[in-house]
Scaffold this active site. Structure first.
Site, PDB file in Angstrom:
ATOM      1  N   TYR A 171       6.199  29.707  16.372  1.00 60.99           N
ATOM      2  CA  TYR A 171       5.213  28.640  16.575  1.00 60.99           C
ATOM      3  C   TYR A 171       3.845  29.312  16.641  1.00 60.99           C
ATOM      4  CZ  TYR A 171       8.609  25.076  18.428  1.00 60.99           C
ATOM      5  OH  TYR A 171       9.610  24.168  18.619  1.00 60.99           O
ATOM      6  N   HIS A 210      17.659  18.623  11.742  1.00 61.45           N
ATOM      7  CA  HIS A 210      16.694  17.586  12.133  1.00 61.45           C
ATOM      8  C   HIS A 210      15.656  17.374  11.042  1.00 61.45           C
ATOM      9  CE1 HIS A 210      14.589  21.188  13.142  1.00 61.45           C
ATOM     10  NE2 HIS A 210      13.673  20.665  13.914  1.00 61.45           N
ATOM     11  N   HIS A 228       9.890  19.262   8.737  1.00 62.07           N
ATOM     12  CA  HIS A 228      10.064  18.288   9.836  1.00 62.07           C
ATOM     13  C   HIS A 228       8.844  18.320  10.735  1.00 62.07           C
ATOM     14  CE1 HIS A 228      11.553  22.047  11.844  1.00 62.07           C
ATOM     15  NE2 HIS A 228      10.960  21.537  12.905  1.00 62.07           N
ATOM     16  N   HIS A 268      15.472  29.467  18.175  1.00 64.57           N
ATOM     17  CA  HIS A 268      15.714  28.300  19.029  1.00 64.57           C
ATOM     18  C   HIS A 268      17.221  28.192  19.269  1.00 64.57           C
ATOM     19  CE1 HIS A 268      11.747  26.531  18.493  1.00 64.57           C
ATOM     20  NE2 HIS A 268      11.890  26.364  17.192  1.00 64.57           N
ATOM     21  N   GLU A 280       4.992  25.437  12.610  1.00 65.39           N
ATOM     22  CA  GLU A 280       6.170  26.286  12.740  1.00 65.39           C
ATOM     23  C   GLU A 280       6.503  26.848  11.365  1.00 65.39           C
ATOM     24  OE1 GLU A 280       9.848  24.198  13.846  1.00 65.39           O
ATOM     25  OE2 GLU A 280      10.600  26.066  14.699  1.00 65.39           O
ATOM     26  N   HIS A 320       4.287  19.945  16.516  1.00 68.29           N
ATOM     27  CA  HIS A 320       4.178  20.813  15.340  1.00 68.29           C
ATOM     28  C   HIS A 320       4.695  20.132  14.076  1.00 68.29           C
ATOM     29  CE1 HIS A 320       8.398  21.934  16.599  1.00 68.29           C
ATOM     30  NE2 HIS A 320       8.604  22.001  15.297  1.00 68.29           N
TER      31      HIS A 320
HETATM   32  C1  M3P Z   1      12.553  23.243  16.623  1.00 65.70           C
HETATM   33  C2  M3P Z   1      13.195  23.475  15.370  1.00 65.70           C
HETATM   34  C3  M3P Z   1      13.123  23.256  21.339  1.00 65.70           C
HETATM   35  C4  M3P Z   1      13.551  23.462  19.996  1.00 65.70           C
HETATM   36  C5  M3P Z   1      12.814  23.123  18.999  1.00 65.70           C
HETATM   37  C6  M3P Z   1      13.309  23.264  17.710  1.00 65.70           C
HETATM   38  C7  M3P Z   1      11.869  22.600  21.560  1.00 65.70           C
HETATM   39  O1  M3P Z   1      11.261  23.069  16.626  1.00 65.70           O
HETATM   40  O2  M3P Z   1      12.557  23.406  14.372  1.00 65.70           O
HETATM   41  O3  M3P Z   1      14.402  23.754  15.349  1.00 65.70           O
HETATM   42  O4  M3P Z   1      13.796  23.571  22.258  1.00 65.70           O
HETATM   43 FE    FE Z   2      10.603  22.572  14.715  1.00 74.90          FE
END
Ligand code: M3P
Ligand code: FE
Length: 311
Positions: A257, A201, A154, A248, A267, A216
């Protein structure tokens, strides 16, 4: 087959400041497999377990960032239908000819209100994952090299007009809103995580004044142990780490990251949950993104770099 329309992320094209440095990083440190080079000087990669010819492409440029992010759709009829739907919605679309990208069919391009070029395509040559055609082993020698992600998973993009962009993804392309973060005033959404499949996602957006920015591109690993091994490989190679290893709260991915040598954030992660069409979007407040652990569930803080460092 239940997943129709837009199936999954298919390719990301990224700009690097120095091509040789970029090739070394993505091939030797990340452990992607180089699958081709074209007349434009682009280098094509795939992860060891992807079947299609390419999923990650780099080219040298004066500025880092993302050129475009592509989704694979079910078939040619779907591509034509989605092209018509985007046009009927009022967006301009462009057809990129077959072969303009190596081993890739025609691509339908449009620009989101956030200033990102998104592509849809139906055809990319299947080259396989080097496992036997019959009775394949679960992994092979390629799975040992570098961080060895299993797929390009993603991206998170930063730009203005995320509310309009959300409408295109949900109303025209059939994505589902899975999680969101409200503005500090709670009068709108500052971040959106959307899925075209049953992943947590496939693409995410954060509201940001400058258009077309990359936060990212994410690569999926198989286990938390592999994420910690990726952390060791980053340190061995003096790769600058931004956040993690941590979890996260948003999407529940277990993550790191870090930045490539050109400053593009990437990531490496594992986990996250599955969604289905009856999933109700999960909402985070702006405070929740920080102190509530949305970004970093272990440390419960909004790292300064999260909202400020993009390419
Ligand atoms: C991701 C992910 C934040 C969460 C980001 C999540 C910015 O990047 O890959 O699950 O709170
Ligand atoms: Fe992510």
């Amino acid at each position: 087959m239940a997943i129709k329309g837009v199936m999954r992320p298919g390719h990301a094209q990224i700009r690097v400041l120095n091509l040789e440095e970029g090739i070394h990083f993505y091939r030797e440190v990340m452990g992607l497999i180089e699958t081709g080079r074209d007349e434009q000087g682009r280098i094509y990669f795939k992860t060891w377990d992807e079947y299609d010819h390419n999923s990650f492409i780099i080219r040298e440029a004066a500025t880092a960032g993302i050129d475009f992010f592509g989704f694979k759709v079910l078939d040619d009829a779907t591509l034509t239908q989605l092209e018509q739907d985007l046009r009927a919605y009022g967006l301009d679309t462009t057809r990129m000819p077959a072969g303009e990208m190596l081993e890739t069919g025609e691509r339908v391009r449009f620009v989101t209100p956030t200033g990102h070029t998104i592509e849809l395509y139906a055809e990319k040559t299947c080259v396989g994952n080097d496992s036997a055609e019959f009775n394949p082993a679960p992994w092979n020698a390629n799975a040992e090299k570098g961080m060895a992600p299993i797929r390009m998973d993603h991206c998170l993009l930063y730009g203005p007009n995320t509310a309009e962009t959300k409408k295109i993804f949900t109303d025209v392309l059939g994505f589902q809103l899975v999680e969101r973060t409200l503005t500090p005033e709670q009068d709108g959404e500052i971040a959106l995580w959307m899925s075209c499949s049953n992943k947590a996602h496939d693409i995410a957006f954060v509201e940001h004044p400058e258009p077309g920015k990359l936060h990212h591109v994410a690569f999926l690993l198989e286990s938390w142990e592999k994420v910690l091994r990726a952390a060791d490989i980053m340190s061995m190679n003096k790769i600058a780490v931004d956040i993690g290893p941590t979890r996260h709260g948003v999407t529940r991915g277990c993550t790191i990251y870090a930045w490539d040598p050109s400053g593009n954030r990437f990531e490496t992660f594992m986990g996250g949950y599955q969604t289905y069409p009856d999933h109700k979007p999960i909402t985070w407040t702006f405070e929740g993104l920080g102190e509530g652990g949305g970004l970093d569930y272990t440390h419960r803080k909004l790292h300064d770099t999260f909202l400020t460092v993009v390419t």
